[in-house]
Design a protein around this motif. Structure first.
Motif, PDB file in Angstrom:
ATOM      1  N   CYS A   1       0.829  -1.216   0.000  1.00  0.00           N
ATOM      2  CA  CYS A   1       0.000   0.000   0.000  1.00  0.00           C
ATOM      3  C   CYS A   1       0.862   1.264   0.000  1.00  0.00           C
ATOM      4  O   CYS A   1       1.811   1.393   0.781  1.00  0.00           O
ATOM      5  CB  CYS A   1      -0.922  -0.015   1.214  1.00  0.00           C
ATOM      6  SG  CYS A   1      -1.910   1.478   1.371  1.00  0.00           S
ATOM      7  N   LEU A   2       0.531   2.214  -0.882  1.00  0.00           N
ATOM      8  CA  LEU A   2       1.319   3.436  -1.053  1.00  0.00           C
ATOM      9  C   LEU A   2       0.830   4.534  -0.106  1.00  0.00           C
ATOM     10  O   LEU A   2      -0.369   4.811  -0.048  1.00  0.00           O
ATOM     11  CB  LEU A   2       1.197   3.935  -2.499  1.00  0.00           C
ATOM     12  CG  LEU A   2       1.461   2.891  -3.600  1.00  0.00           C
ATOM     13  CD1 LEU A   2       1.005   3.439  -4.959  1.00  0.00           C
ATOM     14  CD2 LEU A   2       2.935   2.515  -3.631  1.00  0.00           C
TER      15      LEU A   2
ATOM     16  N   LYS B   1      -4.908   7.218  -2.335  1.00  0.00           N
ATOM     17  CA  LYS B   1      -6.200   7.123  -1.642  1.00  0.00           C
ATOM     18  C   LYS B   1      -7.251   6.517  -2.567  1.00  0.00           C
ATOM     19  O   LYS B   1      -8.453   6.685  -2.340  1.00  0.00           O
ATOM     20  CB  LYS B   1      -6.678   8.522  -1.259  1.00  0.00           C
ATOM     21  CG  LYS B   1      -6.114   9.072   0.018  1.00  0.00           C
ATOM     22  CD  LYS B   1      -6.674  10.470   0.158  1.00  0.00           C
ATOM     23  CE  LYS B   1      -6.670  10.974   1.566  1.00  0.00           C
ATOM     24  NZ  LYS B   1      -7.299  12.299   1.611  1.00  0.00           N
TER      25      LYS B   1
ATOM     26  N   LYS C   1      -7.454   5.577   5.879  1.00  0.00           N
ATOM     27  CA  LYS C   1      -6.034   5.402   6.161  1.00  0.00           C
ATOM     28  C   LYS C   1      -5.828   5.313   7.665  1.00  0.00           C
ATOM     29  O   LYS C   1      -6.419   6.091   8.418  1.00  0.00           O
ATOM     30  CB  LYS C   1      -5.242   6.600   5.606  1.00  0.00           C
ATOM     31  CG  LYS C   1      -4.953   6.516   4.107  1.00  0.00           C
ATOM     32  CD  LYS C   1      -3.807   5.573   3.799  1.00  0.00           C
ATOM     33  CE  LYS C   1      -3.672   5.248   2.338  1.00  0.00           C
ATOM     34  NZ  LYS C   1      -2.562   5.878   1.640  1.00  0.00           N
TER      35      LYS C   1
ATOM     36  N   ALA D   1      -2.851  -4.107  -3.823  1.00  0.00           N
ATOM     37  CA  ALA D   1      -2.673  -4.349  -2.390  1.00  0.00           C
ATOM     38  C   ALA D   1      -3.949  -4.862  -1.709  1.00  0.00           C
ATOM     39  O   ALA D   1      -3.898  -5.319  -0.569  1.00  0.00           O
ATOM     40  CB  ALA D   1      -2.208  -3.058  -1.715  1.00  0.00           C
ATOM     41  N   ILE D   2      -5.078  -4.780  -2.414  1.00  0.00           N
ATOM     42  CA  ILE D   2      -6.358  -5.089  -1.754  1.00  0.00           C
ATOM     43  C   ILE D   2      -6.908  -6.443  -2.178  1.00  0.00           C
ATOM     44  O   ILE D   2      -6.906  -6.780  -3.358  1.00  0.00           O
ATOM     45  CB  ILE D   2      -7.407  -4.008  -2.095  1.00  0.00           C
ATOM     46  CG1 ILE D   2      -6.974  -2.684  -1.483  1.00  0.00           C
ATOM     47  CG2 ILE D   2      -8.792  -4.402  -1.609  1.00  0.00           C
ATOM     48  CD1 ILE D   2      -8.077  -1.731  -1.235  1.00  0.00           C
TER      49      ILE D   2
HETATM   50  S1  SF4 Z   1      -5.648   1.874  -3.562  1.00  0.00           S
HETATM   51 FE1  SF4 Z   1      -5.755   1.737  -1.356  1.00  0.00          FE
HETATM   52  S2  SF4 Z   1      -4.625  -0.103  -0.837  1.00  0.00           S
HETATM   53 FE2  SF4 Z   1      -4.094   0.404  -2.949  1.00  0.00          FE
HETATM   54  S3  SF4 Z   1      -2.247   1.624  -2.711  1.00  0.00           S
HETATM   55 FE3  SF4 Z   1      -3.931   3.068  -2.796  1.00  0.00          FE
HETATM   56  S4  SF4 Z   1      -4.466   3.401  -0.628  1.00  0.00           S
HETATM   57 FE4  SF4 Z   1      -3.188   1.562  -0.689  1.00  0.00          FE
END
Ligand code: SF4
Ligand SMILES: Cc1cc2nc3c(=O)[nH]c(=O)nc-3n(C[C@H](O)[C@H](O)[C@H](O)COP(=O)(O)OP(=O)(O)OC[C@H]3O[C@@H](n4cnc5c(N)ncnc54)[C@H](O)[C@@H]3O)c2cc1C
Ligand code: SF4
Lengths: 75, 568
Positions: A19-20, A24, A37, A65-66
């Motif tokens: 996750c970055l 967002k 967050k 990442a999800i």
């Molecule tokens: S989409 Fe959500 S989980 Fe994926 S990098 Fe962005 S903030 Fe992190």
């Protein structure tokens, strides 16, 4: 009124190593507005267990990442 | 609680299917007018089509069918209760909408000759147009909103319609992240906030495991009611045959043109037509109650390439998480039927036929207030109906606002609304919204799920009225929880209307949607009419009365043409 916090298994899992901090995307697209967050880590997490397992969060994440699981009660 | 004041010419409440189209059409017709889309979520991925759609259910395409044929089909499917002129609009303008969507980049299925590849799912005509590549539909729509430079405010939920001398002049809203209150004046307002998808409780017990996008909690039904608008035929529930537990469409619409069908436990057909109607739902209910359950969508008799083609469509579009649902249970369409169940109840004119009463221009009974999409009572309107009604409303509204000035906001009303919004925040240790909503929706199941019994509905009605006191005990710790609390007000209003209307219509109609055990037959002599719910302006009580249907455009003999889908 007495309140207690129950443990629940939430459907959305975020891989914090991917996750970055500055992103967002998932938070912006979720129709139920249940992602946020974590202010301590800068990583996304499921703040409210109110999910339609619809997948925009997963689809729009730039780094994969999800993972959305089917909520436990339906699984 | 900060108040943000805004003023626009045309306000679209709900940036979903109908709302995005309405905003674009309003701006195109009147480029100098200010148009604002107010959206509870984010228009990029909101509403029923957040993840696209796998087909158009109501496409009237020249050469395949005519608007008149379509109106006749829906007249029969809806047991005669409709305003044909509004349904006719969907037939007349749907083709135009499809062509325009195509210009915007939406893909519809074509045959080898490049013609639209329509499928028959309805009882008589061909109105289903597959969109195997429909997954980006909502992104495409929101791009058009941007391209037309339409102002959008995301994450603000409308809570009430402001009126002045019986005319709609604006709305109040809540920013669901910052907690600020909005007061927006507008010369005309279009409500298109979708279905009431959180009325009954899913059998899984998960509050958000609904068929409809759970963001749509009946907001528009309730806001229109509270403003004094008429709602019609609320007893005509939405009940769908869905994948058990998952609660999404099993999707015979996609699969049946490939040879799949709805079967009973023995693997046999028991309905002649997979089109979702109350009559079809009644056949499913009967089958389940005759020991022939579970009912399932049967594909296991098809060959490998057909099944994988069906899977590609179903796992990519609309409700793509069904793939992982089946995988988690070790289910495979090559071997297993898709186990189905009867859903909890909802209100939705997109699928069924209850909502805010509108005429063929989508005007409600309140000047300046329009309704479109699932919440406007244009029977069986589905996605194309949402696009068409959004467009019709917007184009009419842009004429209406020409000779109109802004109204004056009643500050007492705004203060009362502010108090209502503040109540749960001032009571942070009050009962959590999850528990308050769960119990309310369980009562909906207990007392309103068809078949309907008179005493049950009476108890339900009393419970829903008393539930106002429970709502007073709600507690919220942040603006997000406050949004959920305010949605419970909407759900409660819908539950009360559903009980009231179901008690009032003392006959059975629309198959399972309004199947009363004490009046099991249709009674056209007394009930070939609308039932109208409206808030009394004298005492704020809920009133209900009959209203004549508008004269038909096309004669249909309902005694000869019965909508019977049972397999003899
Ligand atoms: S989409 Fe959500 S989980 Fe994926 S990098 Fe962005 S903030 Fe992190
Ligand atoms: C799972 C599923 C499958 C379907 N399959 C098909 C199909 O294959 N073919 C077909 O033709 N039709 C299908 N339909 C029906 C079709 O999608 C709907 O009829 C249509 O999209 C409804 O459009 P709408 O604009 O009324 O609602 P939506 O598109 O849901 O838009 C409502 C919008 O209002 C917003 N909103 C809600 N409350 C508020 C508030 N208080 N303030 C501000 N904004 C608010 C929501 O966030 C949302 O953006 C399906 C529906 C579902 C749910
Ligand atoms: S699956 Fe849908 S509702 Fe659930 S977190 Fe992702 S976007 Fe939100």
């Amino acid at each position: 009124m007495a309140l207690t916090s129950n443990r629940v298994d939430v459907p959305v899992i975020v891989d914090e190593s991917k996750c970055l901090d500055k992103c967002k995307a998932c938070i912006e697209v979720c129709p139920l507005d249940v992602l946020a967050k974590n202010p301590d880590t800068g990583k996304a997490y499921m703040k409210y267990d109110e999910c339609w397992f619809c997948l925009p969060c997963e689809k729009e994440c730039p780094v994969g990442a999800i993972t959305v699981q089917i909520p436990f009660l339906l699984r | 609680m900060e108040i943000i004041n805004l003023e626009v010419d045309f306000l679209v409440v709900g940036g979903g299917t109908a709302g995005c189209m309405a905003a674009v059409k309003a701006k195109q017709k009147s480029p100098d007018s200010s148009v604002l889309v107010l959206e509870k979520a984010n228009i990029r991925r909101s509403g029923a089509i957040a993840m696209g759609m796998d087909g158009v259910n109501t496409a009237v395409i020249p050469g395949n069918s005519t608007p008149e044929q379509y109106v006749r089909e829906i007249t029969i499917a809806n047991d005669g209760i409709l305003d044909q002129s509004a349904v006719h609009k969907t037939g007349l303008l749907g083709f135009d909408v499809i062509q325009e969507l195509e210009e915007w980049g939406v893909k519809f299925q074509k045959d080898n000759e490049g013609k639209y590849d329509l499928k028959q799912v309805h009882r008589v005509g061909k109105y289903v147009l597959p969109m195997p590549e429909g997954k980006d539909l909502k992104k495409i729509l929101s791009r058009q909103v941007k391209r037309n430079k339409i102002k959008v405010i995301n994450r603000v939920m409308a809570t009430r319609v402001l009126t002045q001398n019986g005319r709609a002049i604006g709305i109040t809203g809540l920013d669901v992240r910052s907690g600020e209150m909005y007061v927006i004046k507008s010369k005309a307002i279009l409500l298109c906030t979708g279905a009431c998808g959180r009325l009954g409780l899913p059998a899984s017990g998960y509050l958000y495991g609904t068929y409809e996008n759970p963001t749509n909690a009946g907001d528009g039904y309730s806001m229109a009611y509270q403003a004094g608008a008429k709602l019609s035929n609320i007893e005509c529930f939405q009940i769908n045959p869905l994948i058990k537990d998952y609660n999404g469409p099993a999707c015979a619409y996609v699969a049946s043109p490939f040879g799949a069908y709805t079967a009973n436990a023995s693997g046999n057909r028991f309905i002649s037509c997979d089109y979702w109607s109350g009559q079809m739902m009644l056949e499913v209910w009967r089958e389940l109650n005759s020991g022939q359950g579970p009912v399932h969508l049967k594909m296991y008799h098809l060959d490998e390439s057909t099944i994988s083609e069906i899977e590609t469509i179903l796992f990519d579009n609309e409700r793509p998480s069904r793939e992982r649902f089946h995988a988690g249970r070790g289910e495979n369409y090559r071997r297993d039927g898709v186990e189905m169940n009867i859903s909890e109840i909802g209100l939705c004119s997109g699928h069924s036929a209850s909502g805010v009463q509108v005429d063929e221009f989508m005007r409600t009974s309140i000047p300046g207030l329009y309704a479109a999409g699932d919440m406007a009572n244009v029977p069986h309107n589905y996605m194309i109906g949402a696009f068409v009604s959004g467009r019709v409303a917007a184009e009419h509204a842009m004429d209406y606002i020409k000779d109109i000035d802004h109204g004056d906001v009643d500050s007492d009303f705004v203060n009362t609304e502010k108090e209502r919004l503040l109540a749960p925040l001032n009571n942070p240790n009050g009962i959590p919204h999850t528990q308050v909503e769960y119990k309310l929706r369980r009562f909906v199941n207990d007392y309103l799920q068809p078949p309907k019994s008179p005493k049950n509905m009476k108890i339900g009605l009393e419970k829903f009225i008393d539930y106002k006191n429970v709502i007073d005990e709600l507690g919220a710790r942040d603006p997000h929880e406050l949004m959920r609390c305010m949605e419970i007000h909407f759900i409660r209003d819908c539950a009360e209307m559903a009980a009231k209307a179901s008690l009032y219509r003392t006959e059975s109609r629309w198959g399972l949607y309004h199947y009363r055990l004490d009046f099991p037959n249709r009674n056209d002599e007394e009930w070939m009419c609308n039932t109208i719910i409206k808030k009394s302006l004298d005492n704020n009580e809920m009133t209900i009365f009959k209203e004549d249907l508008k004269p038909y455009l096309f004669d249909v003999n309902l005694n000869e043409e019965k909508y019977d889908v049972s397999v003899a």
